[in-house]
Design a protein around this motif. Structure first.
Motif, PDB file in Angstrom:
ATOM      1  N   ARG A   7     -32.692  48.861 -28.867  1.00 42.01           N
ATOM      2  CA  ARG A   7     -32.863  47.424 -29.118  1.00 42.01           C
ATOM      3  C   ARG A   7     -34.306  47.061 -29.465  1.00 42.01           C
ATOM      4  N   SER A  29     -32.678  39.623 -22.289  1.00 41.59           N
ATOM      5  CA  SER A  29     -33.234  40.777 -22.998  1.00 41.59           C
ATOM      6  C   SER A  29     -33.683  40.458 -24.423  1.00 41.59           C
ATOM      7  N   GLY A  74     -28.203  37.773 -27.654  1.00 46.68           N
ATOM      8  CA  GLY A  74     -27.277  38.789 -27.165  1.00 46.68           C
ATOM      9  C   GLY A  74     -25.828  38.417 -27.413  1.00 46.68           C
ATOM     10  N   ASP A  75     -24.949  39.415 -27.267  1.00 43.88           N
ATOM     11  CA  ASP A  75     -23.521  39.139 -27.458  1.00 43.88           C
ATOM     12  C   ASP A  75     -23.022  38.115 -26.426  1.00 43.88           C
ATOM     13  N   GLY A  76     -23.480  38.267 -25.185  1.00 43.65           N
ATOM     14  CA  GLY A  76     -23.022  37.326 -24.151  1.00 43.65           C
ATOM     15  C   GLY A  76     -23.490  35.913 -24.449  1.00 43.65           C
ATOM     16  N   GLU A  77     -24.716  35.782 -24.875  1.00 42.94           N
ATOM     17  CA  GLU A  77     -25.267  34.458 -25.183  1.00 42.94           C
ATOM     18  C   GLU A  77     -24.496  33.818 -26.326  1.00 42.94           C
ATOM     19  N   ASN A 103     -24.700  44.859 -27.221  1.00 41.24           N
ATOM     20  CA  ASN A 103     -24.537  46.060 -26.388  1.00 41.24           C
ATOM     21  C   ASN A 103     -23.186  46.050 -25.690  1.00 41.24           C
ATOM     22  N   HIS A 105     -22.085  44.258 -23.532  1.00 38.76           N
ATOM     23  CA  HIS A 105     -22.192  43.988 -22.094  1.00 38.76           C
ATOM     24  C   HIS A 105     -23.066  42.758 -21.850  1.00 38.76           C
ATOM     25  N   GLY A 107     -25.978  42.414 -20.112  1.00 37.09           N
ATOM     26  CA  GLY A 107     -26.960  43.333 -19.553  1.00 37.09           C
ATOM     27  C   GLY A 107     -27.764  42.731 -18.421  1.00 37.09           C
ATOM     28  N   GLU A 108     -28.234  41.534 -18.664  1.00 37.97           N
ATOM     29  CA  GLU A 108     -29.146  40.868 -17.734  1.00 37.97           C
ATOM     30  C   GLU A 108     -28.545  40.697 -16.334  1.00 37.97           C
TER      31      GLU A 108
HETATM   32  C1  LIG Z   1     -24.699  28.933 -18.162  1.00 41.84           C
HETATM   33  C2  LIG Z   1     -25.112  30.259 -17.669  1.00 41.84           C
HETATM   34  N1  LIG Z   1     -24.158  31.119 -17.213  1.00 41.84           N
HETATM   35  C3  LIG Z   1     -24.524  32.349 -16.772  1.00 41.84           C
HETATM   36  C4  LIG Z   1     -25.831  32.738 -16.770  1.00 41.84           C
HETATM   37  C5  LIG Z   1     -26.222  34.106 -16.269  1.00 41.84           C
HETATM   38  N2  LIG Z   1     -26.622  34.975 -17.358  1.00 41.84           N
HETATM   39  C6  LIG Z   1     -27.909  35.196 -17.685  1.00 41.84           C
HETATM   40  S1  LIG Z   1     -28.114  36.276 -18.915  1.00 41.84           S
HETATM   41  C7  LIG Z   1     -26.441  36.509 -19.037  1.00 41.84           C
HETATM   42  C8  LIG Z   1     -25.834  37.524 -19.952  1.00 41.84           C
HETATM   43  C9  LIG Z   1     -26.557  37.731 -21.188  1.00 41.84           C
HETATM   44  O1  LIG Z   1     -25.866  38.717 -21.876  1.00 41.84           O
HETATM   45  P1  LIG Z   1     -26.264  39.071 -23.351  1.00 41.84           P
HETATM   46  O2  LIG Z   1     -26.539  37.834 -24.099  1.00 41.84           O
HETATM   47  O3  LIG Z   1     -25.229  39.980 -23.907  1.00 41.84           O
HETATM   48  O4  LIG Z   1     -27.669  39.804 -23.184  1.00 41.84           O
HETATM   49  P2  LIG Z   1     -28.013  41.312 -22.786  1.00 41.84           P
HETATM   50  O5  LIG Z   1     -28.828  41.187 -21.531  1.00 41.84           O
HETATM   51  O6  LIG Z   1     -26.766  42.090 -22.602  1.00 41.84           O
HETATM   52  O7  LIG Z   1     -28.815  41.783 -23.927  1.00 41.84           O
HETATM   53  C10 LIG Z   1     -25.757  35.716 -18.136  1.00 41.84           C
HETATM   54  C11 LIG Z   1     -24.287  35.702 -17.974  1.00 41.84           C
HETATM   55  C12 LIG Z   1     -26.781  31.809 -17.237  1.00 41.84           C
HETATM   56  N3  LIG Z   1     -28.090  32.090 -17.272  1.00 41.84           N
HETATM   57  N4  LIG Z   1     -26.404  30.588 -17.667  1.00 41.84           N
END
Ligand SMILES: Cc1ncc(C[n+]2csc(CCOP(=O)(O)OP(=O)(O)O)c2C)c(N)n1
Lengths: 193, 181
Positions: A7, A29, A74-77, A103, A105, A107-108
Motif C-alpha cells: 500500500r 491507513s 479504504g474499501d471499508g471507508e 485490502n 478488510h 484493517g484499522e
Molecule cells: C462511523 C464509524 N464507524 C466505525 C468506525 C471504526 N472504523 C475506523 S477505521 C474502520 C475501517 C476502515 O477500513 P478501511 O477503510 O478498509 O481501511 P483499512 O484500514 O483496511 O485500510 C472502521 C470500521 C468509525 N471510525 N466510524
C-alpha cells in the motif's frame, strides 16, 4: 487475494510528481499512506467522518474545476458511502478520481473481512453507479498506466487498487482539523479570516 | 387599510431564501428532495452560477459542504426533518475542523401531520442538531425568511458556525394527499 501491491509503495507511486493535485484521504491507513508519501498542504487527511471522503472530494472538485482532485481511501471507508458513488457519477466532475485501496478488510479495527473480501465487486458497483472510467490496479504496470488519469481532467475516474494485508507501521499526520483546513485553504490562496 | 385594498399576497419565502443565498455568494446547493423545498430546488437548478447536486442520503451533503469550503466555495444543504438523523456522525466533521455549514430543513411530524412515521424524527430534529453542536433557527413566518436566511448565512460563513434553519410545517402547509399531479 490475487492482487497484492504494497500500500505504501502504491500510494507513493500515485503521488509522485503530484503537481496541482489536491488530495483527500480516508480515515485510518489511507491517511497514513498519503502522509508517508510526503506531507503537503494540499492534503486533507480525515481522521473520522467515515463514509464521507468521496463527497468531500466532490465538493472540492466542484469548487476547484481546474485542479485535479484525488480521493484516496479504504474499501471499508468507501463501502460506508456507496451511495456517494451514484451521486458523483450523476454529477460527473471531470477533475475527480476516487481511488480505493482495497485490502478486502477493515484493517484499522483488527482486520475483519469486509464486503469486498466477501464478494462485493467495487468496480462493478462503480460501473453500475455510472462512472465512465473504471480501472482495476493489480500490479505496478497498471499503476503506471493509471497515474496520468489523475491529472487528465477527463474523469470522473474510479480505481480499485488491490493491496496486501501485510502490516505497515503507522505514519501519523496532524490530527488538528482546523489546522488541516486552514493550511489547505491557504494553499489555494484563501486568507485566514 | 380600506376595504377596497387587494389582499397582500403571501410572501414568496423560497424566493426570499434564494435571494439571500445569492447575496451571500452561495455557489453549491445539494439536497435530498422534499416537496416543501421544490421551488427553491427549481430556482437553484435554473441558476447557472449554482452547482446543484442531488444526494442519495443527507450526510453526503454535510461532507460535500465541507469539501466546497476547502475549495473556497459556500454550499447549502436542503433536506426534510427525517434526514437530520442520517447526518449525526458526519456532523462531527464540522466541529472537528470548524467548518461553516448551512442547512434549510422542512419540518414534518410537528403540525397537522398525517403520517405517523414522520413524527419520531420530527420531534428529535432540533435535539439531533443541537447534540452535535449545530445552532438551530426556527422559521415560523414567511415574511421572516429573507432576513433569517441572510442572518444564518452571515453567521455560518463569516463566523465559521454550523447553522440549521428549521422551516415550520405550519408555514409550509400540510401535504395534500388528494392533490392530482
Ligand atoms: C462511523 C464509524 N464507524 C466505525 C468506525 C471504526 N472504523 C475506523 S477505521 C474502520 C475501517 C476502515 O477500513 P478501511 O477503510 O478498509 O481501511 P483499512 O484500514 O483496511 O485500510 C472502521 C470500521 C468509525 N471510525 N466510524
Amino acid at each position: 487475494m490475487d492482487a497484492a501491491l504494497d500500500r505504501r509503495a502504491a500510494v507513493n507511486a500515485l503521488l509522485r510528481d503530484r503537481g496541482e493535485l489536491l488530495v483527500v484521504s480516508g480515515l485510518g491507513s489511507s491517511s497514513y499512506d498519503v502522509f508517508a508519501a510526503g506531507d503537503h498542504p494540499a492534503n486533507f487527511y480525515l481522521w473520522g467522518a467515515m463514509g464521507g471522503a468521496a463527497m468531500i472530494g466532490l465538493g472540492l472538485a466542484l469548487a476547484q474545476p481546474s485542479r485535479p482532485v484525488a480521493v484516496i481511501t479504504g474499501d471499508g471507508e468507501q463501502l460506508m458511502g456507496l451511495g456517494s458513488l451514484a451521486t458523483i457519477a450523476a454529477k460527473k466532475p471531470k477533475n475527480l478520481a476516487i481511488i480505493v485501496l482495497d485490502n478486502a478488510h477493515f484493517g484499522e479495527t483488527g482486520m475483519q473481512q469486509s464486503h469486498s473480501g466477501l464478494g462485493a465487486n467495487l468496480e462493478l458497483i462503480a460501473t453500475g453507479a455510472g462512472f465512465p472510467s473504471v480501472s482495476t490496479i493489480a500490479d505496478q504496470a497498471a499503476l503506471d498506466a493509471f497515474r496520468p488519469k489523475l491529472h487528465d481532467l477527463a474523469g470522473p475516474h474510479f480505481a480499485r487498487v488491490g493491496i496486501s494485508t501485510e502490516h505497515v507501521d503507522r505514519a501519523l499526520p496532524a490530527r488538528d482539523g482546523v489546522y488541516l483546513k486552514t493550511r489547505f485553504r491557504r494553499h489555494l490562496g484563501y486568507p485566514v479570516s | 387599510m380600506t376595504v377596497s385594498d387587494p389582499p397582500s399576497p403571501a410572501p414568496d419565502w423560497p424566493l426570499a431564501i434564494y435571494q439571500a443565498l445569492k447575496a451571500a455568494d452561495v455557489r453549491q446547493l445539494c439536497y435530498v428532495p422534499d416537496a416543501g423545498h421544490s421551488r427553491l430546488i427549481r430556482l437553484a437548478h435554473d441558476d447557472p452560477a449554482i452547482a446543484t447536486t442531488v444526494l442519495t442520503t443527507e450526510e453526503e451533503g454535510v461532507a460535500l459542504s465541507a469539501g466546497a469550503w476547502l475549495g473556497g466555495q459556500r454550499a447549502v444543504l436542503l433536506m426534510q426533518s427525517s434526514g437530520v438523523g442520517n447526518c449525526v456522525n458526519m456532523l462531527s466533521l464540522l466541529s472537528s475542523c470548524r467548518f461553516p455549514f448551512l442547512s434549510f430543513v422542512t419540518m414534518r411530524g410537528e403540525w397537522a401531520e398525517f403520517n405517523p412515521w414522520q413524527v419520531a424524527m420530527g420531534k428529535a430534529t432540533q435535539a439531533a442538531f443541537e447534540i452535535m453542536g449545530v445552532t438551530v433557527f426556527r422559521l415560523e413566518r414567511p415574511e421572516d425568511a429573507g432576513e433569517m436566511a441572510a442572518a444564518a448565512a452571515r453567521l455560518a460563513y463569516d463566523s465559521d458556525q454550523p447553522i440549521a434553519v428549521l422551516i415550520a410545517q405550519r408555514m409550509i402547509g400540510a401535504k395534500k394527499w388528494t392533490e392530482s399531479r
